[in-house]
Enzyme design. Structure first.
Site, PDB file in Angstrom:
ATOM      1  N   SER A  30      -0.367  15.877  -3.920  1.00 26.46           N
ATOM      2  CA  SER A  30       0.414  14.814  -3.645  1.00 26.46           C
ATOM      3  C   SER A  30       1.310  15.123  -5.007  1.00 26.46           C
ATOM      4  CB  SER A  30      -0.085  13.548  -3.366  1.00 26.46           C
ATOM      5  OG  SER A  30      -1.206  13.517  -2.484  1.00 26.46           O
ATOM      6  N   HIS A  61       3.338  15.798   0.412  1.00 28.78           N
ATOM      7  CA  HIS A  61       2.707  17.824   0.774  1.00 28.78           C
ATOM      8  C   HIS A  61       3.780  18.565   1.278  1.00 28.78           C
ATOM      9  CE1 HIS A  61      -0.721  16.244  -1.322  1.00 28.78           C
ATOM     10  NE2 HIS A  61      -0.874  15.384  -1.000  1.00 28.78           N
ATOM     11  N   HIS A  83      -5.450  18.309   3.469  1.00 27.71           N
ATOM     12  CA  HIS A  83      -7.388  17.264   3.344  1.00 27.71           C
ATOM     13  C   HIS A  83      -7.815  17.583   4.106  1.00 27.71           C
ATOM     14  CE1 HIS A  83      -3.784  15.585   0.868  1.00 27.71           C
ATOM     15  NE2 HIS A  83      -4.891  16.001   0.311  1.00 27.71           N
ATOM     16  N   TYR A  85      -9.601  14.681   5.834  1.00 30.59           N
ATOM     17  CA  TYR A  85      -9.555  13.211   6.874  1.00 30.59           C
ATOM     18  C   TYR A  85      -8.182  13.646   7.488  1.00 30.59           C
ATOM     19  CZ  TYR A  85      -5.555  12.629   3.509  1.00 30.59           C
ATOM     20  OH  TYR A  85      -3.864  12.798   2.805  1.00 30.59           O
ATOM     21  N   GLU A  86      -7.216  14.963   7.463  1.00 25.13           N
ATOM     22  CA  GLU A  86      -5.997  15.328   8.303  1.00 25.13           C
ATOM     23  C   GLU A  86      -6.361  16.135   9.679  1.00 25.13           C
ATOM     24  OE1 GLU A  86      -2.216  17.428   6.687  1.00 25.13           O
ATOM     25  OE2 GLU A  86      -3.809  16.809   4.661  1.00 25.13           O
ATOM     26  N   ALA A 113      -4.082  13.804  -7.577  1.00 25.66           N
ATOM     27  CA  ALA A 113      -3.781  12.461  -7.425  1.00 25.66           C
ATOM     28  C   ALA A 113      -5.460  12.119  -7.944  1.00 25.66           C
ATOM     29  CB  ALA A 113      -3.110  11.969  -6.942  1.00 25.66           C
ATOM     30  N   MET A 211      -9.551  12.536  -3.005  1.00 23.56           N
ATOM     31  CA  MET A 211      -9.714  13.100  -1.539  1.00 23.56           C
ATOM     32  C   MET A 211     -10.129  14.552  -1.301  1.00 23.56           C
ATOM     33  SD  MET A 211      -7.367  10.034   0.687  1.00 23.56           S
ATOM     34  CE  MET A 211      -7.909   8.490   0.379  1.00 23.56           C
ATOM     35  N   SER A 212     -10.065  15.733  -2.499  1.00 21.25           N
ATOM     36  CA  SER A 212      -9.433  17.530  -2.102  1.00 21.25           C
ATOM     37  C   SER A 212     -10.651  17.761  -3.164  1.00 21.25           C
ATOM     38  CB  SER A 212      -7.878  17.229  -2.325  1.00 21.25           C
ATOM     39  OG  SER A 212      -7.788  16.703  -4.022  1.00 21.25           O
ATOM     40  N   ASN A 235      -4.081   5.636 -10.319  1.00 19.73           N
ATOM     41  CA  ASN A 235      -4.341   4.142 -10.080  1.00 19.73           C
ATOM     42  C   ASN A 235      -5.772   4.296 -10.344  1.00 19.73           C
ATOM     43  OD1 ASN A 235      -4.826   5.408  -7.291  1.00 19.73           O
ATOM     44  ND2 ASN A 235      -6.203   4.148  -7.777  1.00 19.73           N
ATOM     45  N   HIS A 247      -0.258   5.163  -0.409  1.00 19.33           N
ATOM     46  CA  HIS A 247       0.179   5.953  -1.424  1.00 19.33           C
ATOM     47  C   HIS A 247       1.727   6.657  -1.636  1.00 19.33           C
ATOM     48  CE1 HIS A 247       0.287  10.476  -0.230  1.00 19.33           C
ATOM     49  NE2 HIS A 247       1.116  10.933  -0.001  1.00 19.33           N
TER      50      HIS A 247
HETATM   51  N1  HPA Z   1      -9.276   6.686  -4.351  1.00 13.28           N
HETATM   52  C1  HPA Z   1      -8.777   8.197  -3.874  1.00 13.28           C
HETATM   53  N2  HPA Z   1      -8.207   8.948  -3.974  1.00 13.28           N
HETATM   54  C2  HPA Z   1      -7.306   8.556  -4.763  1.00 13.28           C
HETATM   55  C3  HPA Z   1      -7.343   7.693  -5.437  1.00 13.28           C
HETATM   56  C4  HPA Z   1      -8.289   6.826  -4.971  1.00 13.28           C
HETATM   57  O1  HPA Z   1      -8.257   5.412  -5.823  1.00 13.28           O
HETATM   58  N3  HPA Z   1      -6.182   7.387  -5.930  1.00 13.28           N
HETATM   59  C5  HPA Z   1      -5.284   8.814  -5.715  1.00 13.28           C
HETATM   60  N4  HPA Z   1      -6.139   9.448  -4.564  1.00 13.28           N
END
Ligand code: HPA
Length: 282
Positions: A30, A61, A83, A85-86, A113, A211-212, A235, A247
């Site tokens: 990302s 993406h 991903h 989740y898609e 990320a 998430m990847s 974050n 996002h």
């Molecule tokens: N959690 C899951 N996936 C992420 C996060 C998070 O805090 N930040 C960036 N991708």
């Protein structure tokens, strides 16, 4: 996907840049696609032209493969990944990873990320992944095994190649860029985690959450690609910081961390370009 897709995709890619053999495959997460703009003699192929390549539906993406040379090293960049989740399932990245292997890559360098469970690695920090905890509902190699790519049973010891990690750390030191190290916990998404889940992951030994990463790393180790992974912290994980997770925030801080990441990878890739292909046994 049927595994023949990877052979078909590799044939299409070879036609677009005849004679080009990438040594390294790069997956850009990302907001990190800007790295692909640094390739010389670049040739792009859209994912929707390649059998077995899932087209990402996520903003940020792009979904193209870019072939070219950076710092003297021939590379193949996956600009944008899809991903779990898609809705693609755990095999979401198996086709692209196997295609990279068939093209001649020896190494897969994954960027993504991630949220950080460590306050000292705040937004914008870079963290080299040393290991992972798979909290996704399954793994990508479930089902019939395609022996052309790898064995039925395989080890994930040294999944994140220690020798490559050592080179990356040396590159970080040489370029004055702070590089943390940590364990990545993969969650299904697309929701961010709850604060209670983050506390649980902290107890389990996670330093990062995302998430990847895990689907592609397992597919890569199955077919014998060496792996190196670097997360850009966008974050502090839920419950640790004050910002509302979104996002937009991920993209904003990924762009911030991307500056350091590009500087670091340029030094690392130049170092790799000067070394023989079989740097480390797998
Ligand atoms: N959690 C899951 N996936 C992420 C996060 C998070 O805090 N930040 C960036 N991708």
């Amino acid at each position: 996907m049927t595994d023949d897709c990877a052979f078909e995709a590799a044939a299409i890619i070879r036609e677009r840049k005849p004679g080009f053999v990438p040594r390294l495959g790069l997956i850009l997460g990302s907001g990190l696609g800007v790295l692909a703009e640094q390739l010389s003699d670049a040739v792009s192929v859209r994912f929707d032209e390649l059998p077995g390549f899932p087209v990402s539906t996520v903003h940020g993406h792009a979904g193209e493969l870019v072939l070219g040379t950076v710092c003297g090293l021939p590379v193949a960049c996956l600009k944008g990944r899809a991903h779990f989740y898609e809705g693609y399932g755990m095999g979401v990245m198996t086709g692209p990873v196997r295609t990279l292997k068939l093209l001649g890559c020896e190494t897969l360098l994954v960027t993504n990320a991630a949220g950080s469970l460590r306050r000292e690695a705040d937004a914008g920090s870079l963290v080299a992944v040393t290991d992972h905890i798979n909290l996704l509902p399954g793994t990508p190699m479930v089902g019939p095994n395609d022996e052309r790519f790898g064995p039925r049973f395989f080890s994930l010891s040294n999944a994140y190649d220690r020798e490559l990690l050592g080179l990356l750390k040396a590159s970080a030191q040489a370029s004055g860029i702070q590089l943390h190290e940590g364990v990545y916990a993969a969650c299904p998404g697309p929701n961010f985690e709850t604060a209670a889940e983050i506390r649980m992951m902290s107890i389990l030994g996670a330093d990062l959450v995302g998430m990847s990463l895990v689907p592609e790393v397992i597919a890569a180790r199955h077919c014998g690609l060496k792996v190196l992974a670097v997360s850009v912290v966008t974050n502090l994980a839920e419950g640790l910081g004050t910002a509302d997770l979104s996002h937009e925030q991920t993209l904003k801080y990924a762009a911030l961390g991307a500056k350091d990441l590009i500087a670091l990878l340029r030094v690392f890739l130049a170092d790799l370009a000067g070394r023989p292909a079989n740097l480390a046994a797998h």
